[in-house]
Design a protein around this motif. Sequence first.
Motif, PDB file in Angstrom:
ATOM      1  N   ASN A   1       0.807  -1.229   0.000  1.00 15.43           N
ATOM      2  CA  ASN A   1       0.000   0.000   0.000  1.00 15.43           C
ATOM      3  C   ASN A   1       0.836   1.274   0.000  1.00 15.43           C
ATOM      4  OD1 ASN A   1      -2.444  -1.493   0.103  1.00 15.43           O
ATOM      5  ND2 ASN A   1      -2.204  -1.715   2.314  1.00 15.43           N
ATOM      6  N   TYR A   2       2.084   1.179  -0.413  1.00 14.47           N
ATOM      7  CA  TYR A   2       2.959   2.353  -0.496  1.00 14.47           C
ATOM      8  C   TYR A   2       3.536   2.466  -1.904  1.00 14.47           C
ATOM      9  CZ  TYR A   2       2.853   1.874   4.606  1.00 14.47           C
ATOM     10  OH  TYR A   2       2.436   1.741   5.905  1.00 14.47           O
TER      11      TYR A   2
ATOM     12  N   GLU B   1       3.808  14.403   6.087  1.00 18.30           N
ATOM     13  CA  GLU B   1       3.620  13.173   5.321  1.00 18.30           C
ATOM     14  C   GLU B   1       3.608  13.489   3.831  1.00 18.30           C
ATOM     15  OE1 GLU B   1       1.034   9.530   6.515  1.00 18.30           O
ATOM     16  OE2 GLU B   1      -0.217  10.761   5.208  1.00 18.30           O
TER      17      GLU B   1
ATOM     18  N   ILE C   1       2.564  12.123   0.039  1.00 19.11           N
ATOM     19  CA  ILE C   1       1.701  11.195  -0.678  1.00 19.11           C
ATOM     20  C   ILE C   1       1.796  11.454  -2.177  1.00 19.11           C
ATOM     21  CG2 ILE C   1       0.049  11.018   1.248  1.00 19.11           C
ATOM     22  CD1 ILE C   1      -1.760  12.987  -0.295  1.00 19.11           C
TER      23      ILE C   1
ATOM     24  N   LYS D   1       0.633   6.581   0.062  1.00 24.19           N
ATOM     25  CA  LYS D   1       1.671   7.083   0.950  1.00 24.19           C
ATOM     26  C   LYS D   1       3.076   6.794   0.405  1.00 24.19           C
ATOM     27  CE  LYS D   1      -1.015   6.961   5.210  1.00 24.19           C
ATOM     28  NZ  LYS D   1      -1.063   6.521   6.631  1.00 24.19           N
ATOM     29  N   VAL D   2       3.953   7.782   0.569  1.00 20.42           N
ATOM     30  CA  VAL D   2       5.338   7.668   0.100  1.00 20.42           C
ATOM     31  C   VAL D   2       6.299   7.634   1.285  1.00 20.42           C
ATOM     32  CG1 VAL D   2       7.161   8.732  -1.282  1.00 20.42           C
ATOM     33  CG2 VAL D   2       4.764   8.866  -2.038  1.00 20.42           C
ATOM     34  N   GLY D   3       6.225   8.630   2.172  1.00 17.61           N
ATOM     35  CA  GLY D   3       7.138   8.692   3.313  1.00 17.61           C
ATOM     36  C   GLY D   3       6.895   9.964   4.116  1.00 17.61           C
TER      37      GLY D   3
ATOM     38  N   PRO E   1      11.330   7.038   3.085  1.00 16.71           N
ATOM     39  CA  PRO E   1      10.183   6.274   2.566  1.00 16.71           C
ATOM     40  C   PRO E   1       9.614   5.315   3.610  1.00 16.71           C
ATOM     41  CG  PRO E   1      12.241   5.448   1.654  1.00 16.71           C
ATOM     42  CD  PRO E   1      12.590   6.674   2.439  1.00 16.71           C
ATOM     43  N   PHE E   2       8.327   5.030   3.484  1.00 14.52           N
ATOM     44  CA  PHE E   2       7.660   4.124   4.407  1.00 14.52           C
ATOM     45  C   PHE E   2       7.991   2.664   4.133  1.00 14.52           C
ATOM     46  CE2 PHE E   2       4.306   7.579   4.936  1.00 14.52           C
ATOM     47  CZ  PHE E   2       4.776   7.943   6.176  1.00 14.52           C
TER      48      PHE E   2
END
Length: 266
Positions: free
Chosen positions: A124-125, A187, A189, A202-204, A222-223
């Motif tokens: 999901n990222y 955050e 996105i 979501k990116v990080g 990054p996530f």
Amino acid sequence: MTGLYIFNVDQSISSNFKFINDIKKFYTEKLLIVEKTLTKYFFQAQTIENISLENQDLKKYRLLYAQKNLELTKIKDVHEELKNYKSDLKLAKVLSYVDFDDFTKVWLDVKKTDSKIEGLISENYAAGIVVNKGNQALALLNGNEKSNYAVFIGENKAPGITHGLSNSNTLLAKFIPIWINIKVGDEVITSGMDNIFFEGLKVGKVVAIKKMADMQEAKIEPFVNALEQNFFYIYSKKPVVKVIEKTTTKPLVKPVKTTKPTSKKP
């Protein structure tokens, strides 16, 4: 002895005056009925209060849904082209590295014949982009210098473009307008403005900011560590091809053949 005497007296009174027992029985029964009624009332009152609160929440969410649905309808009415696109997700497996000295480029087990840049998703990222290389899907992971896609940063949705940083686990968002306020911890996105991803993936998060004369840059942690993944989803947004069927209509009335009149010689 005193207790025994009192017991005997109470027993004697009860045997001689039966109406006292009837009064005690009536009182006890009424007391139990009142107690049950009060318990039932307070239980129902608490239940009604809980249901009322839940109903208020449902009304709130219904209004929020109606508002968002109305906004989406208006957007679709304004942007008719949105109706002419469809989204698709396709599972892909990592085959191998392209170069053994660069872990940010990998081959995927998917054929790719078009030139469109597609999004790469993991857990999901946003994990990078997918391009065509010799009709094979080539993934440029987060961290690769050419893994560029549009993002929004923070509550003010400051736009930027991601770039990889060599020998680093972080990303860099460039070309952020200097007049939009961003801060460490914001955050990041995907914005969807480039049609590579949809908005909101979501990116990080921002870990450092560099301000220049006319723009600013944000370093992003990054996530997801895309270098450790063996499977990805490829996201694509493609135009819907409308097939127009050709129909042949037969005339309702058959044409009447006309013949030229023949002239008789005198």
